[in-house]
Write a protein that holds these residues in place. Structure first.
Motif, mmCIF file in Angstrom:
data_model
loop_
_atom_site.group_PDB
_atom_site.id
_atom_site.type_symbol
_atom_site.label_atom_id
_atom_site.label_comp_id
_atom_site.label_asym_id
_atom_site.label_seq_id
_atom_site.Cartn_x
_atom_site.Cartn_y
_atom_site.Cartn_z
ATOM 1 N N PHE A 160 0.826 -1.207 0.000
ATOM 2 C CA PHE A 160 0.000 0.000 0.000
ATOM 3 C C PHE A 160 0.863 1.260 0.000
ATOM 4 N N LEU A 161 1.986 1.217 0.707
ATOM 5 C CA LEU A 161 2.899 2.355 0.721
ATOM 6 C C LEU A 161 3.478 2.598 -0.666
ATOM 7 N N CYS A 206 1.294 6.795 -6.853
ATOM 8 C CA CYS A 206 0.208 7.698 -7.237
ATOM 9 C C CYS A 206 0.578 9.148 -6.955
ATOM 10 N N LEU A 207 1.146 9.400 -5.784
ATOM 11 C CA LEU A 207 1.535 10.764 -5.443
ATOM 12 C C LEU A 207 2.662 11.271 -6.337
ATOM 13 N N TRP A 238 -4.920 6.256 -4.734
ATOM 14 C CA TRP A 238 -4.234 6.850 -3.590
ATOM 15 C C TRP A 238 -5.112 6.754 -2.340
ATOM 16 N N GLY A 239 -6.380 7.130 -2.473
ATOM 17 C CA GLY A 239 -7.303 7.033 -1.343
ATOM 18 C C GLY A 239 -7.486 5.606 -0.865
ATOM 19 N N PHE A 240 -7.589 4.677 -1.816
ATOM 20 C CA PHE A 240 -7.739 3.266 -1.472
ATOM 21 C C PHE A 240 -6.507 2.754 -0.740
ATOM 22 N N ILE A 277 -6.969 1.418 4.299
ATOM 23 C CA ILE A 277 -6.746 0.278 5.189
ATOM 24 C C ILE A 277 -5.647 0.569 6.211
ATOM 25 N N PRO A 278 -4.463 1.061 5.786
ATOM 26 C CA PRO A 278 -3.438 1.341 6.809
ATOM 27 C C PRO A 278 -3.827 2.477 7.760
#
Length: 99
Positions: free
Chosen positions: A3-4, A10-11, A36-38, A42-43
């Motif tokens: 996720f990171l 994305c950023l 990015w939002g997704f 979760i984290p």
């Protein structure tokens, strides 16, 4: 770690677009913002919820979660004030809108 990496990718793409290094269509830009939002959901939500349940139990979990929310909203208010001042100096929103 996945996720990171997704969030960072994305950023990075959005930053390259804002600095006119690459071109992004509005569809691709919107999709990158969704990813990015997704990748942050979760984290961001799961560890604080698990901590609240473990520390507060059935009786205090909501209070601990609310304390996290109040703190987060307070920091967001400060950040939004900063962004408003930056936009006020530049004088337009065109660089922030999808084309």
């Amino acid at each position: 770690a996945m996720f990171l990496a997704l969030s960072t990718g994305c950023l990075s793409a959005q930053m390259l677009f804002l600095n006119s290094i690459i071109d992004l269509s509005s569809t691709l830009g919107s999709f990158l913002m969704f990813l990015w939002g997704f990748s942050l959901a979760i984290p961001f939500y799961l560890p604080s919820s698990m901590f609240s349940l473990k520390r507060g139990g059935k009786e205090g979990a909501a209070t601990i979660a609310d304390a996290f929310d109040v703190s987060g909203f307070g920091l967001l208010a400060v950040f939004n004030g900063f962004v408003a001042r930056v936009i006020g100096v530049k004088g337009d929103l065109n660089s922030m809108l999808l084309h």
